[in-house]
Motif scaffolding. Sequence first.
Motif, PDB file in Angstrom:
ATOM      1  N   GLN A 169       0.830  -1.197   0.000  1.00 12.27           N
ATOM      2  CA  GLN A 169       0.000   0.000   0.000  1.00 12.27           C
ATOM      3  C   GLN A 169       0.870   1.255   0.000  1.00 12.27           C
ATOM      4  O   GLN A 169       1.961   1.273   0.536  1.00 12.27           O
ATOM      5  N   VAL A 170       0.367   2.285  -0.633  1.00 13.60           N
ATOM      6  CA  VAL A 170       1.040   3.579  -0.667  1.00 13.60           C
ATOM      7  C   VAL A 170       0.058   4.623  -0.153  1.00 13.60           C
ATOM      8  O   VAL A 170      -1.115   4.619  -0.530  1.00 13.60           O
ATOM      9  N   GLN A 171       0.529   5.465   0.733  1.00 13.84           N
ATOM     10  CA  GLN A 171      -0.298   6.562   1.228  1.00 13.84           C
ATOM     11  C   GLN A 171       0.294   7.883   0.756  1.00 13.84           C
ATOM     12  O   GLN A 171       1.507   8.082   0.819  1.00 13.84           O
ATOM     13  N   ALA A 208       4.800  10.840   0.449  1.00 12.03           N
ATOM     14  CA  ALA A 208       4.460   9.442   0.203  1.00 12.03           C
ATOM     15  C   ALA A 208       5.009   8.530   1.292  1.00 12.03           C
ATOM     16  O   ALA A 208       6.100   8.763   1.813  1.00 12.03           O
ATOM     17  N   ARG A 248       6.354   2.197  -6.777  1.00 14.60           N
ATOM     18  CA  ARG A 248       5.567   3.180  -7.536  1.00 14.60           C
ATOM     19  C   ARG A 248       6.487   4.307  -7.936  1.00 14.60           C
ATOM     20  O   ARG A 248       6.663   5.263  -7.202  1.00 14.60           O
ATOM     21  N   ALA A 278      -0.686  11.585  -7.323  1.00 13.50           N
ATOM     22  CA  ALA A 278      -0.968  10.174  -7.513  1.00 13.50           C
ATOM     23  C   ALA A 278       0.339   9.423  -7.709  1.00 13.50           C
ATOM     24  O   ALA A 278       1.327   9.977  -8.193  1.00 13.50           O
ATOM     25  N   GLY A 331       2.013   5.708  -9.217  1.00 12.55           N
ATOM     26  CA  GLY A 331       1.747   4.563 -10.077  1.00 12.55           C
ATOM     27  C   GLY A 331       3.029   4.010 -10.640  1.00 12.55           C
ATOM     28  O   GLY A 331       4.122   4.420 -10.261  1.00 12.55           O
ATOM     29  N   TYR A 389      -2.194   5.474 -12.806  1.00 12.15           N
ATOM     30  CA  TYR A 389      -2.005   5.666 -11.369  1.00 12.15           C
ATOM     31  C   TYR A 389      -2.995   4.878 -10.533  1.00 12.15           C
ATOM     32  O   TYR A 389      -4.169   4.779 -10.860  1.00 12.15           O
ATOM     33  N   THR A 390      -2.450   4.336  -9.444  1.00  8.45           N
ATOM     34  CA  THR A 390      -3.235   3.482  -8.555  1.00  8.45           C
ATOM     35  C   THR A 390      -3.615   4.179  -7.259  1.00  8.45           C
ATOM     36  O   THR A 390      -4.706   3.963  -6.734  1.00  8.45           O
ATOM     37  N   TYR A 391      -2.696   4.966  -6.738  1.00  8.50           N
ATOM     38  CA  TYR A 391      -2.893   5.588  -5.432  1.00  8.50           C
ATOM     39  C   TYR A 391      -3.042   7.089  -5.599  1.00  8.50           C
ATOM     40  O   TYR A 391      -2.296   7.717  -6.359  1.00  8.50           O
ATOM     41  N   TRP A 392      -3.966   7.662  -4.843  1.00  4.83           N
ATOM     42  CA  TRP A 392      -4.296   9.074  -4.977  1.00  4.83           C
ATOM     43  C   TRP A 392      -4.285   9.778  -3.634  1.00  4.83           C
ATOM     44  O   TRP A 392      -4.661   9.186  -2.610  1.00  4.83           O
TER      45      TRP A 392
END
Length: 129
Positions: A1-3, A24, A31, A98, A100, A116-119
């Motif tokens: 997971q990325v925050q 991040a 990513r 984001a 990705g 991109y996956t994480y926002w």
Amino acid sequence: QVQLVQSGGGSVQAGGSLRLSCAASGHIYTRKLIGWFRQAPGKEREGVAAIYTGGVSSTSYADSVEGRFTISQDNAKNTVYLQMNSLKPEDTAMYYCAAGGSRIITDYIMRSVATYTYWGQGTQVTVSS
């Protein structure tokens, strides 16, 4: 997971400057693309700038912001910045960062929402004339 946690933004008069930050955490090493996107009311989300952080760093900018916006990274802080200068009323939007990844790096891929996956949570930028 990325925050991704965003900060910065706000209101400014035309010609002014703002800086957005995107911190991040998590498995960020997977990513290697960080992008900045914006979405104005009634419009699609568009990529304005992106940076590839793997191998040889590269950047990509939308024509509308080229020469005015600068994307940069601080690896020690795991933070990517978007410096926005000479702001115009048409830059008014909600801005998102984001994260990705892609095996192929092109301008289109770097600034495509689908990459991109994480926002981040989004931050409002308002430019008055």
